[in-house]
Design an enzyme around this catalytic site. Structure first.
Site, mmCIF file in Angstrom:
data_model
loop_
_atom_site.group_PDB
_atom_site.id
_atom_site.type_symbol
_atom_site.label_atom_id
_atom_site.label_comp_id
_atom_site.label_asym_id
_atom_site.label_seq_id
_atom_site.Cartn_x
_atom_site.Cartn_y
_atom_site.Cartn_z
ATOM 1 N N HIS A 52 -0.967 -10.135 -1.786
ATOM 2 C CA HIS A 52 -0.792 -8.714 -2.002
ATOM 3 C C HIS A 52 -1.706 -8.230 -3.114
ATOM 4 O O HIS A 52 -2.711 -8.859 -3.407
ATOM 5 C CB HIS A 52 0.685 -8.385 -2.284
ATOM 6 C CG HIS A 52 1.517 -8.370 -1.062
ATOM 7 N ND1 HIS A 52 1.383 -7.434 -0.069
ATOM 8 C CD2 HIS A 52 2.482 -9.212 -0.651
ATOM 9 C CE1 HIS A 52 2.243 -7.683 0.887
ATOM 10 N NE2 HIS A 52 2.917 -8.774 0.561
ATOM 11 N N THR A 53 -1.329 -7.134 -3.695
ATOM 12 C CA THR A 53 -2.120 -6.519 -4.753
ATOM 13 C C THR A 53 -2.609 -7.540 -5.768
ATOM 14 O O THR A 53 -1.845 -8.307 -6.304
ATOM 15 C CB THR A 53 -1.244 -5.491 -5.474
ATOM 16 O OG1 THR A 53 -0.667 -4.640 -4.504
ATOM 17 C CG2 THR A 53 -2.076 -4.700 -6.448
#
Lengths: 275, 245
Positions: A52-53
């Site tokens: 993810h981020t």
């Protein structure tokens, strides 16, 4: 100076600029020629962690660009920072995409390198149609906007702010795309600290139809201010000139900076202390 | 073999199963949204519609560019003005364009403004759980040639009205429009038109005044205003400079 592995794109386009480097053509045939570009991230598989981020690791600082009478000028320093350390000092942050388009990037260097590989495959696939029409700077700008936006939608961004410049059919193009897909086009553009330090200089001093000499001096002026005030900048820059006929990226060089000030020569002269 | 089949099944029937795998959440520093600012206004008249938006694009306390258009012609008689997160706005515009193209292939005609209004609402609500951060005003001529303005929130709730404003300067402009344009209650007898009693040039002047006022106090509004006027003759465009500070 350059990364030891010679990339196909680097050879074909930079040779047109008449550099002193070897003009040996090396044909690299691999999976990249097998078809149109494929997306980076694979479908989530059970048991495999999902990315993810992120956070960026090795980063580049500002990239600056401006339009002049003959085309587009884009400049950046060659530093790759690892947090607060200047880890790499010979990083290529600008790459020719085709012979009339150049891409410069700030942010995560590995993501920029992935993007240049992607664009390489895109340009080859487009050229293979051999239909007399090749992707221009506007097309690539739009394409990169979609790439960045789609990665943002998956919460897995390419951590870059890109500057795309080029000329096609006499029309000059200079645009920017951020890591969340914000994009725009203008006569002079900067990323990162350049927005705060360089853009005001451009807004004051840029004019229509500047000569190559004037444009380069303006870029150098802004880069010098960035070297003085941006701690991740170093005094080793490259300036790229993109015209309808080709892309020429200069060899890295230093700007003349002034450090012979009293406060630097004797920093503790007026400091209070017991010894 | 069985576990492989199971894995394949889980991907097809319940792709979410993959998320039970460990995920790496590194800090909470990245936002997929940004506010690029800007204000949009539209005023509907008896046989015209005026849509306007400023041309400044910002991020944080910086100006990215002074000359970015927030106005998009979707159909012959319908114009969309949107402010907010620019990447979402552009993506929304492209989405509607694609849908409109398909409509034209299927119906051999352009979409009417009320039809586009409904499509926009549905498109926004489709992303109800990861919204387009886009504040829209749709303006044009309805099927009878009267001016219409539709105003939206980010997730598709919409309403037709005689005038509207959206964006960073909305709260500064709306009261001025209410003061100048608000018609009497729909319960009043004899019934009164809901559209503006202003002429086209009076409406354009009002728009210019409201933007000049908003630019004084809203930092995200300024540089220039782009005004699009739609009437039975067609669509024309005007621009006016605004304060650049």
């Amino acid at each position: 100076m350059h990364h030891p592995q010679v990339l196909r794109s680097q050879m074909r386009w930079e040779c047109h600029g008449g550099q002193e480097e070897s003009k040996q053509e090396q044909i690299y045939v691999g999976r990249s020629l097998m078809g149109p570009p494929t997306p980076f991230t694979l479908m989530p598989m059970p048991g495999v962690p999902i990315t993810h981020t992120q956070q960026p690791y090795v980063t580049g600082t500002s990239v600056l660009g401006l339009i002049y009478e003959g085309g587009v000028l884009i400049a950046a320093d060659t530093a790759g920072s690892y947090g607060s350390t200047t880890r790499f000092k010979s990083v290529e942050r600008m790459k020719a995409v085709s012979n009339n388009t150049l891409l410069g990037a700030s942010g995560e260097i590995s993501d920029f390198q992935a993007i240049t590989q992607l664009l390489d495959r895109l340009i080859v696939a487009d050229a293979m149609w051999d239909d007399g029409n090749d992707l221009g700077p506007l097309d690539i700008h739009n394409y990169l906007t979609r790439v960045m936006y789609n990665r943002r939608n998956k919460f897995d961004p390419l951590w870059n702010t890109l500057i795309l410049g080029g000329v096609k059919n006499g029309v000059k193009h200079l645009g920017s795309v951020s890591m969340i897909g914000v994009h725009y086009v203008d006569n002079h553009i900067a990323t990162g600290f350049g927005i705060h330090l360089a853009q005001p200089i451009f807004r004051e001093e840029w004019k229509e139809n500047m000569t190559l000499e004037e444009g380069t001096r303006l870029l150098e002026k802004a880069l010098l201010v960035l070297f003085y005030r941006d701690r991740s900048a170093i005094n080793k820059i490259q300036v790229a000139n993109v015209t309808e006929d080709g892309v020429h990226i200069s060899q890295p060089y230093a700007l003349k900076s002034e450090w012979n000030l009293e406060a630097f020569k004797n920093p503790t002269a007026s400091a209070a202390g017991s010894w | 073999m069985r576990s492989w089949k199971l894995a394949k099944m889980s991907m097809v029937f319940a792709p979410r199963l993959a998320e039970s795998a460990p995920t790496s959440h590194v800090g909470a520093s990245w936002s997929p949204y940004d506010n690029n600012g800007g204000t949009c206004v539209a005023i509907a008249g008896a046989d015209y519609c005026v849509i306007a938006a400023d041309t400044r694009m910002s991020t944080g306390f910086s100006i990215l560019t002074r000359d970015y258009s927030k106005i998009h012609h979707i159909t012959e008689k319908c114009v969309l003005a949107s402010s907010g997160f620019q990447a979402d706005v552009r993506s929304l515009q492209k989405n509607l364009d694609a849908r409109h193209q398909i409509y034209q292939h299927q119906h051999s005609k352009q979409m009417s403004c009320p039809a586009m209004a409904q499509l926009l609402s549905n498109t926004l609500y489709y992303k109800r759980f990861f919204p387009y951060y886009s504040f829209n005003v749709l303006g044009g001529l309805d099927n009878e040639g009267k001016g219409c303005v539709y105003t939206y929130d980010a997730v598709g709730s919409y309403e037709r009205s005689g005038y509207s404003s959206q964006g960073s300067g909305q709260t500064l402009i709306m009261p001025v429009l209410d003061n100048q344009l608000k018609s009497a209650s729909p319960l009043v007898l004899p019934p009164r038109e809901s559209s503006t009693p202003l002429t086209e040039s009076e409406a354009v002047d009002l728009i210019k005044d409201t933007f000049a006022s908003a630019a004084e106090r809203d930092i995200y509004t300024g540089d220039g205003v782009e005004i699009v006027i739609i009437n039975k003759e067609g669509i024309r465009r005007e621009t006016m400079a605004l304060k650049r500070d």
